[in-house]
Design a protein around this motif. Structure first.
Motif, mmCIF file in Angstrom:
data_model
loop_
_atom_site.group_PDB
_atom_site.id
_atom_site.type_symbol
_atom_site.label_atom_id
_atom_site.label_comp_id
_atom_site.label_asym_id
_atom_site.label_seq_id
_atom_site.Cartn_x
_atom_site.Cartn_y
_atom_site.Cartn_z
ATOM 1 N N CYS A 164 0.681 -0.936 0.134
ATOM 2 C CA CYS A 164 -0.015 -0.051 0.008
ATOM 3 C C CYS A 164 0.968 1.304 -0.048
ATOM 4 N N CYS A 214 0.273 3.097 3.890
ATOM 5 C CA CYS A 214 0.390 2.367 4.977
ATOM 6 C C CYS A 214 1.681 1.114 4.892
ATOM 7 N N CYS A 240 -4.420 0.332 -0.147
ATOM 8 C CA CYS A 240 -5.551 -0.823 0.681
ATOM 9 C C CYS A 240 -6.863 0.152 0.877
ATOM 10 N N CYS A 286 -6.908 2.547 3.833
ATOM 11 C CA CYS A 286 -6.307 3.869 3.467
ATOM 12 C C CYS A 286 -7.045 4.604 2.227
HETATM 13 ZN ZN LIG Z 1 -2.954 1.456 3.362
#
Ligand SMILES: [Zn+2]
Length: 141
Positions: free
Chosen positions: A39, A42, A77, A80
């Motif tokens: 991601c 994150c 992701c 997020c």
């Molecule tokens: Zn993420």
């Protein structure tokens, strides 16, 4: 004063972004490899069904030719991506208001059939000519 000395107060109306262009399989693979399957926000591992391609700069605030550029897109992701979308909502709404898009005062007024304030128009010349003679205000020609 010549016309080119008058400052331009408005920027030209550039084409607005149309519908979102989905990533091709090739572009998706390119992003996935560049981010090493993680991601962008994150760093969690991107699993199938948990990936959304996001625009770093909201596409609504860009012109039609730049809004879907690959440099502006990253894989996020789902949690997020959702958080980013919530954070971008204000920017998107303001851009729409300012550019006359959905939700703007201009768009609402056009949907109602235009302004309710009507001018009285201009008087027609009895002889059918389209302009009135210029007044000289006492100056001699
Ligand atoms: Zn993420």
């Amino acid at each position: 004063m010549p016309d080119d000395m008058i400052p331009k107060l408005r920027t030209p109306d550039l084409p607005k972004p149309g519908p979102r262009r989905p990533l091709s399989r090739h572009e998706y693979a390119e992003l996935f490899l560049a981010q090493m399957g993680k991601c962008f926000h994150c760093g969690a591992r991107l699993a199938k069904g948990n990936v959304i391609d996001e625009h770093l700069v909201p596409r609504e605030s860009l012109t039609a030719d730049k809004c879907d550029d690959l440099e502006n897109r990253k894989l996020f992701c789902k949690p997020c991506a959702k958080a980013k979308t919530v954070g971008d909502a204000a920017i998107v709404a303001k851009t729409r208001r300012l550019t006359g898009g959905r939700g703007s005062q201009y768009a609402k007024r056009q949907a109602r059939g235009g302004s309710s304030i009507k001018g009285r128009g201009f008087q027609k010349r009895p002889d059918g000519a389209t302009s009135w003679p210029k007044r000289s205000f006492g100056r001699k020609a």
